[in-house]
Motif scaffolding. Structure first.
Motif, PDB file in Angstrom:
ATOM      1  N   PRO A 327       0.805  -1.226   0.000  1.00  0.00           N
ATOM      2  CA  PRO A 327       0.000   0.000   0.000  1.00  0.00           C
ATOM      3  C   PRO A 327       0.838   1.277   0.000  1.00  0.00           C
ATOM      4  N   LEU A 328       2.036   1.235   0.584  1.00  0.00           N
ATOM      5  CA  LEU A 328       2.905   2.427   0.529  1.00  0.00           C
ATOM      6  C   LEU A 328       3.308   2.734  -0.908  1.00  0.00           C
ATOM      7  N   ASP A 329       3.631   1.690  -1.672  1.00  0.00           N
ATOM      8  CA  ASP A 329       3.953   1.889  -3.091  1.00  0.00           C
ATOM      9  C   ASP A 329       2.726   2.410  -3.837  1.00  0.00           C
ATOM     10  N   PHE A 330       1.556   1.866  -3.500  1.00  0.00           N
ATOM     11  CA  PHE A 330       0.311   2.329  -4.125  1.00  0.00           C
ATOM     12  C   PHE A 330       0.088   3.820  -3.849  1.00  0.00           C
ATOM     13  N   LEU A 331       0.323   4.245  -2.599  1.00  0.00           N
ATOM     14  CA  LEU A 331       0.100   5.645  -2.226  1.00  0.00           C
ATOM     15  C   LEU A 331       1.089   6.570  -2.924  1.00  0.00           C
ATOM     16  N   ARG A 332       2.322   6.123  -3.088  1.00  0.00           N
ATOM     17  CA  ARG A 332       3.292   6.943  -3.837  1.00  0.00           C
ATOM     18  C   ARG A 332       2.829   7.112  -5.283  1.00  0.00           C
ATOM     19  N   GLY A 333       2.284   6.024  -5.845  1.00  0.00           N
ATOM     20  CA  GLY A 333       1.762   6.105  -7.206  1.00  0.00           C
ATOM     21  C   GLY A 333       0.564   7.028  -7.302  1.00  0.00           C
ATOM     22  N   ILE A 334      -0.326   6.984  -6.305  1.00  0.00           N
ATOM     23  CA  ILE A 334      -1.491   7.873  -6.270  1.00  0.00           C
ATOM     24  C   ILE A 334      -1.035   9.325  -6.191  1.00  0.00           C
ATOM     25  N   TYR A 335      -0.016   9.570  -5.357  1.00  0.00           N
ATOM     26  CA  TYR A 335       0.497  10.937  -5.213  1.00  0.00           C
ATOM     27  C   TYR A 335       0.992  11.457  -6.562  1.00  0.00           C
ATOM     28  N   GLU A 336       1.791  10.653  -7.248  1.00  0.00           N
ATOM     29  CA  GLU A 336       2.328  11.068  -8.546  1.00  0.00           C
ATOM     30  C   GLU A 336       1.204  11.307  -9.560  1.00  0.00           C
ATOM     31  N   LEU A 337       0.182  10.457  -9.512  1.00  0.00           N
ATOM     32  CA  LEU A 337      -0.926  10.570 -10.461  1.00  0.00           C
ATOM     33  C   LEU A 337      -1.694  11.871 -10.281  1.00  0.00           C
ATOM     34  N   PHE A 338      -1.908  12.269  -9.023  1.00  0.00           N
ATOM     35  CA  PHE A 338      -2.735  13.447  -8.761  1.00  0.00           C
ATOM     36  C   PHE A 338      -1.930  14.737  -8.618  1.00  0.00           C
ATOM     37  N   ASP A 339      -0.627  14.621  -8.408  1.00  0.00           N
ATOM     38  CA  ASP A 339       0.225  15.818  -8.403  1.00  0.00           C
ATOM     39  C   ASP A 339       0.523  16.160  -9.861  1.00  0.00           C
ATOM     40  N   GLY A 340      -0.454  16.767 -10.512  1.00  0.00           N
ATOM     41  CA  GLY A 340      -0.449  16.937 -11.961  1.00  0.00           C
ATOM     42  C   GLY A 340       0.782  17.608 -12.522  1.00  0.00           C
ATOM     43  N   ASP A 341       1.340  18.603 -11.818  1.00  0.00           N
ATOM     44  CA  ASP A 341       2.493  19.328 -12.363  1.00  0.00           C
ATOM     45  C   ASP A 341       3.818  18.820 -11.781  1.00  0.00           C
ATOM     46  N   GLU A 350      -6.312  19.028  -5.324  1.00  0.00           N
ATOM     47  CA  GLU A 350      -5.832  17.719  -5.783  1.00  0.00           C
ATOM     48  C   GLU A 350      -6.053  16.656  -4.714  1.00  0.00           C
ATOM     49  N   LEU A 351      -5.884  17.041  -3.440  1.00  0.00           N
ATOM     50  CA  LEU A 351      -6.146  16.110  -2.344  1.00  0.00           C
ATOM     51  C   LEU A 351      -7.633  15.748  -2.297  1.00  0.00           C
ATOM     52  N   ASP A 352      -8.499  16.761  -2.482  1.00  0.00           N
ATOM     53  CA  ASP A 352      -9.942  16.502  -2.526  1.00  0.00           C
ATOM     54  C   ASP A 352     -10.282  15.547  -3.657  1.00  0.00           C
ATOM     55  N   ASP A 353      -9.565  15.680  -4.768  1.00  0.00           N
ATOM     56  CA  ASP A 353      -9.812  14.807  -5.919  1.00  0.00           C
ATOM     57  C   ASP A 353      -9.455  13.360  -5.591  1.00  0.00           C
ATOM     58  N   ILE A 354      -8.367  13.163  -4.833  1.00  0.00           N
ATOM     59  CA  ILE A 354      -7.986  11.802  -4.420  1.00  0.00           C
ATOM     60  C   ILE A 354      -9.109  11.151  -3.628  1.00  0.00           C
ATOM     61  N   PHE A 355      -9.710  11.922  -2.717  1.00  0.00           N
ATOM     62  CA  PHE A 355     -10.757  11.368  -1.846  1.00  0.00           C
ATOM     63  C   PHE A 355     -12.168  11.553  -2.413  1.00  0.00           C
ATOM     64  N   SER A 356     -12.265  11.898  -3.700  1.00  0.00           N
ATOM     65  CA  SER A 356     -13.600  12.128  -4.286  1.00  0.00           C
ATOM     66  C   SER A 356     -14.392  10.839  -4.466  1.00  0.00           C
ATOM     67  N   THR A 357     -13.756   9.681  -4.289  1.00  0.00           N
ATOM     68  CA  THR A 357     -14.472   8.405  -4.351  1.00  0.00           C
ATOM     69  C   THR A 357     -14.684   7.814  -2.958  1.00  0.00           C
ATOM     70  N   ALA A 358     -14.354   8.586  -1.923  1.00  0.00           N
ATOM     71  CA  ALA A 358     -14.594   8.187  -0.532  1.00  0.00           C
ATOM     72  C   ALA A 358     -15.798   8.966   0.000  1.00  0.00           C
ATOM     73  N   PRO A 359     -16.416   8.512   1.084  1.00  0.00           N
ATOM     74  CA  PRO A 359     -17.585   9.231   1.619  1.00  0.00           C
ATOM     75  C   PRO A 359     -17.275  10.677   1.985  1.00  0.00           C
ATOM     76  N   ASP A 360     -16.027  10.942   2.351  1.00  0.00           N
ATOM     77  CA  ASP A 360     -15.607  12.297   2.722  1.00  0.00           C
ATOM     78  C   ASP A 360     -14.087  12.319   2.720  1.00  0.00           C
ATOM     79  N   SER A 361     -13.531  13.475   2.971  1.00  0.00           N
ATOM     80  CA  SER A 361     -12.080  13.558   3.118  1.00  0.00           C
ATOM     81  C   SER A 361     -11.745  13.294   4.582  1.00  0.00           C
ATOM     82  N   PRO A 362     -10.987  12.255   4.888  1.00  0.00           N
ATOM     83  CA  PRO A 362     -10.797  11.853   6.293  1.00  0.00           C
ATOM     84  C   PRO A 362      -9.927  12.799   7.103  1.00  0.00           C
TER      85      PRO A 362
END
Length: 656
Positions: A327-341, A350-362
């Motif tokens: 999961p740490l590798d997965f999270l690094r990949g998620i970070y790179e994906l959403f850190d657009g620039d 961008e953080l809100d976009d990561i959690f846009s498929t969760a019930p809320d931002s934790p």
């Protein structure tokens, strides 16, 4: 599992885990409650009815969902008010009755019954039923919508209104069908009646489902992906003509073009179109369609993943929980994906976009809010992002795994975290294998605890002093010599909370290291911090959860109190720990204190303070052990002597 029990399990799953629905019927005397229930149960109008019916159960196959319905009649007697209230509190749904031929009973719904439900905090769907439709005055014909619209505006808990006649058997089964449906497929979590839009949490869940079904990640569901989705959710494929029909409906309502995001593009059905279809289903009263989809993907009635899908992690009090490597590798990949620039600055949007498929931002609420370092642009670096996840995993491991799943982690949830070995074993091994350390920060008021946390995550020191009344956290990555990285979590313990904390035997079990902060210019601050240190050290000795400890002399930019050197030297030497570490958070000089904290936590057998009571206890144990050793040696000598005597006696006897 038998065929009958497997069917029951499937029905319960489709119904959001409900294995039965309890419907309570209430209303004024003479409004037709009992007649309504009997007619529904036996499909025949009763000649006479008892004052209150016993619980009535409808057959399991009475309605398509195959979930049994139990109907509870209630008394209209004043002396039974308490009993009625208890039944209403136990209801899954409430049917409120009025008599179509007595307008005053309709008025009583808004003046008495609906306010009473609110007063009792009965938060379940309400079905308003006009009974005795056959007795309504033909000269008083008013549409049900006209009558009920003002009441439904005032009382949003009303799910549906219906009129019926037990005598003529008009719309009797429908009454309890709507009530059951309101429980199994509730509107409130999905749809905002006032704005006529899907609720945010529903949108977030459907977005996640859309992404999971979009196998080629092209932002649209192709015909094949739509068909797979249909088979998964409804166990039946879509015919090509049906797919064409669905897309035509969406295209007519959401044509797109220009800057508008259409519901259909050349690749298939877009997210906008997918959400539109579900809003359309709900508007047309087909809530079971959307609920079937949500439940097939593991959602409960709160539109969160069902508890059964989220593992719980058993651990000893002095074991902690960390994310494993996958999961740490997965999270690094998620970070790179959403850190657009790719600027190592994950902006709030961008953080809100990561959690846009969760019930809320934790991380919008404490303890996570403001617990990690922010960049100058208000975003999170990759280290800060991972620190927030480390904090959530440490404090609430099941919640961390839940949110990993929401944002797209497809690995095995049960192996997403690892439970560390016990700290007592670390002490024996003289080395900790943990990657995340929790440090409790103690100290008197105005000592500089909050400033220490602020400096750790790069927050500027506020002007003036504000007392901390609740626990605060700060988490960050600490780079050690050689390039090794560890995550340190500082947990500030307000002075007033220390006594309560130490009232629990296992309160220090989760603490890898304790730090004691005092104002180096204030002698009373030093005296108070030594008291706190002795209290914590004594508690550790009494419970077996001894904690490595460091003392921090804050506000080093101010002059020390006169006897500082003598006092601090005497106390630290007596306790067997190192001298206080001077720092000045205001001057930005933290003297490598965070590395030193991590280093002390990595070697949990060192830096453990010993109180006089602890020393006396150790000395006593040494004396006892030594005495036992002497007794053992004495006993051994006696046994050897006895054996020698026996040999000597035997030889003497044989020679004579």
């Amino acid at each position: 599992m038998s065929k009958a029990s497997s069917k029951a399990a499937a029905a319960a799953l489709a119904a959001g885990g409900k294995t039965g629905v309890r419907i309570v019927v209430a209303g004024d005397r003479g409004t037709g409650k009992s007649s309504l229930i009997i007619t529904a149960a036996v499909d025949n109008f009763p000649g006479t009815c008892p004052p209150v019916l016993p619980p009535t159960r409808l057959a399991e196959d009475f309605y398509p969902d195959r979930v049994p319905v139990t109907i509870i009649d209630t008394s209209s007697k004043l002396e039974d008010t308490g009993k009625v209230a208890e039944e209403l509190k136990r209801a899954d749904a409430v049917v409120l009755t009025y008599a179509c031929d007595r307008p005053e009973t309709l008025d009583r719904l808004s003046t008495f019954w609906l306010p009473k439900l609110r007063q009792l905090e009965v938060k379940v769907p309400v079905i308003v039923v006009g009974c005795k439709l056959d007795l309504r005055d033909e000269n008083q014909q008013v549409s049900l919508e006209q009558v009920m619209s003002p009441i439904m505006q005032q009382f949003r808990e009303i799910e549906t209104c219906i009129e019926c006649s037990s005598f003529k058997r008009i719309q009797i089964p429908e009454v309890f069908y709507y009530a059951q449906k309101a429980v199994l497929h509730p509107t409130a979590p999905l749809f905002d009646q006032e704005s006529q839009t899907l609720k945010p949490r529903c949108v977030r869940a459907l977005k996640r489902i859309f992404i999971l079904c979009d196998h080629d990640r092209d932002g649209a569901l192709s015909d094949a992906e739509l068909n797979d989705f249909q088979v998964k959710c409804f166990n039946a494929p879509l015919q090509p003509s049906e797919i064409v029909g669905v897309k035509r409906v969406v295209e007519e309502k959401l044509p797109g073009g220009g800057t508008t995001d259409g519901g259909v593009n050349e690749r298939g059905l877009t997210l906008t179109g997918f959400l539109f279809l579900h809003a359309l289903f709900i508007e047309k009263g087909r809530l079971e369609t959307t609920w079937t989809v949500l439940r097939k993907f593991g959602y409960n009635n709160d539109i969160r993943l069902d508890d059964e899908l989220i593992p719980s992690f058993k651990r000893a009090p002095d074991e902690s929980v960390e994310l494993s490597s996958e999961p740490l590798d997965f999270l690094r990949g998620i970070y790179e994906l959403f850190d657009g620039d790719y600027d190592n600055n994950l902006r709030p949007a961008e953080l809100d976009d990561i959690f846009s498929t969760a019930p809320d931002s934790p991380w919008d609420e404490p303890p996570y809010k403001d617990a990690a370092e922010r960049t100058s642009l208000g975003g999170l670096s990759v280290n800060a992002f991972l620190s927030e996840w480390a904090l959530m995993t440490l404090l609430h491991p099941s919640r961390a795994v839940e949110y990993l799943i929401y944002i797209g982690y497809l690995g095995d949830p049960s192996t997403a975290v690892r439970v560390t070995r016990k700290r007592r074993l670390d002490r024996k091994k003289q080395q900790s294998e943990r990657n995340v350390f929790q440090c409790f920060v103690f100290g008197p008021k105005k000592a500089g605890k909050t400033s220490l946390l602020n400096s750790f995550i790069g927050r500027p020191c506020p002007d003036g002093h504000a007392s901390t009344t609740e626990e605060k956290f700060a988490a960050n990555v600490v780079e050690l010599p050689g390039g090794t990285k560890k995550t340190l979590v500082l947990r500030e313990i307000p002075e007033d909370e220390v006594k309560g904390l130490l009232s629990s035997k296992e309160s220090l079990a989760s603490c890898d290291i304790a730090v004691f902060v005092y104002d180096s210019s204030d002698e009373s601050s030093w005296k108070r911090v030594t008291e706190l240190l002795l209290d914590v050290a004594g508690h550790g000795e009494d419970t077996g959860y001894e904690v490595p400890s460091l003392i921090i002399a804050a506000k080093d930019d101010l002059s020390s109190f006169p006897t500082a050197i003598q006092e601090t030297t005497r106390v630290t030497q007596d306790l067997g720990i190192e001298a206080p570490i001077p720092i000045s958070s205001r001057m930005g000089d933290t003297n490598n204190v965070f590395r030193r904290i991590v280093n002390a936590a990595e070697h949990p057998h060192l830096s453990i303070p010993e109180t006089e009571a602890g020393k006396s206890r150790k000395q006593y144990h040494r004396l006892v052990n030594r005495s036992l050793m002497f007794v053992s040696v004495g006993a051994a000598v006696a046994i050897v002597g006895l054996a020698a005597y026996r040999v000597y006696a035997a030889r003497k006897s044989s020679s004579s």
